[in-house]
Design a protein around this motif. Structure first.
Motif, PDB file in Angstrom:
ATOM      1  N   GLY A 104       1.138  -1.502  -0.029  1.00  0.00           N
ATOM      2  CA  GLY A 104       0.082  -0.134   0.037  1.00  0.00           C
ATOM      3  C   GLY A 104       0.709   1.187  -0.138  1.00  0.00           C
ATOM      4  N   PRO A 105       1.857   1.399   1.336  1.00  0.00           N
ATOM      5  CA  PRO A 105       2.486   2.433   0.746  1.00  0.00           C
ATOM      6  C   PRO A 105       3.326   2.423  -0.287  1.00  0.00           C
ATOM      7  CG  PRO A 105       2.793   1.452   2.687  1.00  0.00           C
ATOM      8  CD  PRO A 105       1.876   0.153   2.479  1.00  0.00           C
ATOM      9  N   MET A 139       5.560   5.608  -4.861  1.00  0.00           N
ATOM     10  CA  MET A 139       6.080   6.003  -5.920  1.00  0.00           C
ATOM     11  C   MET A 139       5.459   6.568  -6.673  1.00  0.00           C
ATOM     12  SD  MET A 139       7.216   1.969  -8.403  1.00  0.00           S
ATOM     13  CE  MET A 139       8.433   2.417  -9.095  1.00  0.00           C
ATOM     14  N   TYR A 140       4.290   7.211  -7.039  1.00  0.00           N
ATOM     15  CA  TYR A 140       3.670   7.921  -7.890  1.00  0.00           C
ATOM     16  C   TYR A 140       3.546   9.741  -7.523  1.00  0.00           C
ATOM     17  CZ  TYR A 140      -0.923   8.811  -6.277  1.00  0.00           C
ATOM     18  OH  TYR A 140      -2.536   9.213  -6.497  1.00  0.00           O
ATOM     19  N   GLY A 198      -7.268  -3.902  -3.133  1.00  0.00           N
ATOM     20  CA  GLY A 198      -7.009  -4.878  -3.867  1.00  0.00           C
ATOM     21  C   GLY A 198      -5.444  -5.172  -2.214  1.00  0.00           C
ATOM     22  N   SER A 199      -4.926  -3.670  -2.116  1.00  0.00           N
ATOM     23  CA  SER A 199      -3.745  -3.462  -1.907  1.00  0.00           C
ATOM     24  C   SER A 199      -4.168  -4.170  -0.014  1.00  0.00           C
ATOM     25  CB  SER A 199      -2.880  -2.653  -1.735  1.00  0.00           C
ATOM     26  OG  SER A 199      -3.500  -1.171  -1.553  1.00  0.00           O
ATOM     27  N   LEU A 235       8.795  -1.828   5.445  1.00  0.00           N
ATOM     28  CA  LEU A 235       8.048  -0.353   5.380  1.00  0.00           C
ATOM     29  C   LEU A 235       8.920   0.495   4.500  1.00  0.00           C
ATOM     30  CD1 LEU A 235       4.332  -0.515   4.835  1.00  0.00           C
ATOM     31  CD2 LEU A 235       4.766   1.327   6.895  1.00  0.00           C
ATOM     32  N   GLY A 236       9.955   0.497   5.337  1.00  0.00           N
ATOM     33  CA  GLY A 236      10.407   1.785   5.551  1.00  0.00           C
ATOM     34  C   GLY A 236      11.329   1.924   4.092  1.00  0.00           C
ATOM     35  N   VAL A 237      11.617   1.136   3.066  1.00  0.00           N
ATOM     36  CA  VAL A 237      11.947   0.803   1.676  1.00  0.00           C
ATOM     37  C   VAL A 237      10.885   2.147   1.342  1.00  0.00           C
ATOM     38  CG1 VAL A 237      12.523  -0.481   0.070  1.00  0.00           C
ATOM     39  CG2 VAL A 237      13.432  -0.905   2.251  1.00  0.00           C
ATOM     40  N   SER A 238       9.945   1.678   1.459  1.00  0.00           N
ATOM     41  CA  SER A 238       9.412   2.541   0.366  1.00  0.00           C
ATOM     42  C   SER A 238       9.260   4.027   0.264  1.00  0.00           C
ATOM     43  CB  SER A 238       7.580   1.766   1.667  1.00  0.00           C
ATOM     44  OG  SER A 238       6.109   2.678   0.257  1.00  0.00           O
ATOM     45  N   PRO A 239       9.630   4.443   1.500  1.00  0.00           N
ATOM     46  CA  PRO A 239       9.575   6.349   1.233  1.00  0.00           C
ATOM     47  C   PRO A 239      10.766   6.393   1.380  1.00  0.00           C
ATOM     48  CG  PRO A 239       9.104   5.642   3.661  1.00  0.00           C
ATOM     49  CD  PRO A 239       9.070   4.286   2.593  1.00  0.00           C
TER      50      PRO A 239
END
Length: 408
Positions: free
Chosen positions: A20-21, A26-27, A109-110, A141-145
């Protein structure tokens, strides 16, 4: 459980939590490009973010009963497949309306991944480890930001924003394969969980009326909404108000995420010496003080871009410590209906976060005041709810305690 298996399970659950994050972060750098491509405004593009938040809020309530009725993995398969299909659909959109609708479907979905991972933490790991595992999930989760906005900025500049959604579909497919082949089923299907509306409502209400749940889930959701205020406002604040490029914005976003990630890992050290309840009692007042300083400084124009970055960094540190502890305390009293409890907790978090993100997009001020104002409001309300709600908790189930069957 061996250390290797422990690590592998946390990695898969963390990847599920991050879907989700990652879909959000990413966009974000592509907002201006999306607006130009779809002949609309950045403010209209931000509605696709709000649509995503709404989809997660609604979807979590849907998946909670399904996870308790059919086990954890089958609903997870359905959710991930839906996410992949919607992501591919986003690649082909020709209008902002189509993007908003598909982002909503993508979110539905996510959120299966998010709810299932939370419930499986409660299923698989000892209760005394729950706060620690939640903090480890935040590390993944921190990989995302840290990566997603930067990668998204470069992809948008080099190949166009549409490719972002194909990459998201590919990531989800790899995670689906890991779930199918490597993640064990942690909860056997239970036919006693009815899918009729009335029993579902009764089940949610039985969770919601538990004093420990409503105190920590609600105060945690409101405190966590400060992160959503930042997510929704940051593209406008940094790229429009302060005039940085999409690439630079990605690096700023990654820098700020270090506060959220690092503090969540500091929480692992803190939980060895202090109870989750004690930690929350310190971090929430700190969040109030910092947010009020940020709001005052924004109104007085004390902070430029660097001062704003410092204040946001400190606030994200508070959120990073508070979140795993309020989550663990919310779920601690439940075992049999952990899926329902996790879904309700997630829906509260995303519901409040959605409201905050919509409110941020409504303000037209070319300053940090809307963002700092909502972050301060969230912190103050969270502290008030904690102070009032904990009076009703007669026998608290501490997240670091070993308990038996839990509340049903």
């Amino acid at each position: 459980m061996t250390k290797k298996r422990y690590f592998f399970l946390v990695l898969i659950l963390g990847s599920l939590t991050a879907i989700g994050p990652f879909s959000i972060d990413m966009y974000l750098p592509g907002f201006p490009a999306i607006a130009k491509s779809l002949h609309t405004t950045t403010a209209q593009v931000s509605l696709s973010l709000s649509g995503f938040f709404i989809g997660i809020s609604v979807g979590q309530l849907l998946y909670g009963p399904l996870l308790d009725r059919f086990g954890r993995k089958n609903p997870l398969y359905i959710g991930l497949t839906l996410y992949i299909a919607a992501s591919i659909g986003c690649f082909f959109v020709s209008s902002i309306e189509q993007l908003i609708v598909l982002r909503f479907v993508q979110a539905v979905g996510s959120c299966a991944a998010g709810v299932a991972s939370m419930a499986m933490v409660r299923d698989i790991f000892p209760l005394k480890d729950n706060a620690k595992v939640f903090a480890l999930l935040i590390l993944i989760l921190g990989v995302s930001p840290m990566l997603a906005p930067t990668v998204g900025g470069y992809i948008t500049a080099a190949f166009g924003w549409q490719l972002i959604f194909i990459i998201l579909a590919g990531i989800a497919f790899l995670i689906l394969m890991a779930v199918i082949f490597f993640l064990p089923e942690s909860y056997q299907p239970d036919p006693s969980h009815s899918l009729k509306p009335r029993p579902i409502i009764i089940s949610f209400w039985s969770v919601m009326k538990h004093p420990q749940f409503y105190t920590y889930a609600v105060c945690g959701a409101i405190g966590f909404s400060g992160l959503f205020a930042y997510l929704a406002a940051s593209p406008f604040v940094f790229m429009d108000v302060y005039g940085v490029s999409s690439k630079v914005y990605g690096w700023i976003f990654a820098l700020l995420s270090i506060g959220f990630i690092g503090s969540s890992q500091l929480n692992n050290m803190l939980t060895r010496r202090y109870k989750s309840e004690q930690i929350v009692n310190v971090t929430l007042p700190a969040m109030v003080i910092i947010s009020l300083i940020f709001l005052t400084g924004s109104a007085g124009d004390w902070f430029g871009i660097y001062g704003s970055i410092v204040m946001i960094f400190l606030l994200l540190c508070c959120v990073g410590i508070t979140y795993p502890n309020t989550s663990a305390l919310s779920l601690a009293p439940f075992s049999k209906n952990a899926g329902t409890a996790a879904a309700l907790m997630g829906a509260l978090q995303m519901g409040v976060g959605t409201l905050v993100s919509i409110l941020v997009s409504m303000f037209k001020s070319r300053s940090t005041i809307p963002m700092s104002g909502l972050m301060a409001t969230a912190a103050v309300l969270a502290l008030l709810i904690l102070m009032i709600g904990r009076r009703n908790i007669v026998q608290p189930v501490e997240a670091a305690e070993q308990v038996g069957a839990g509340a049903h």
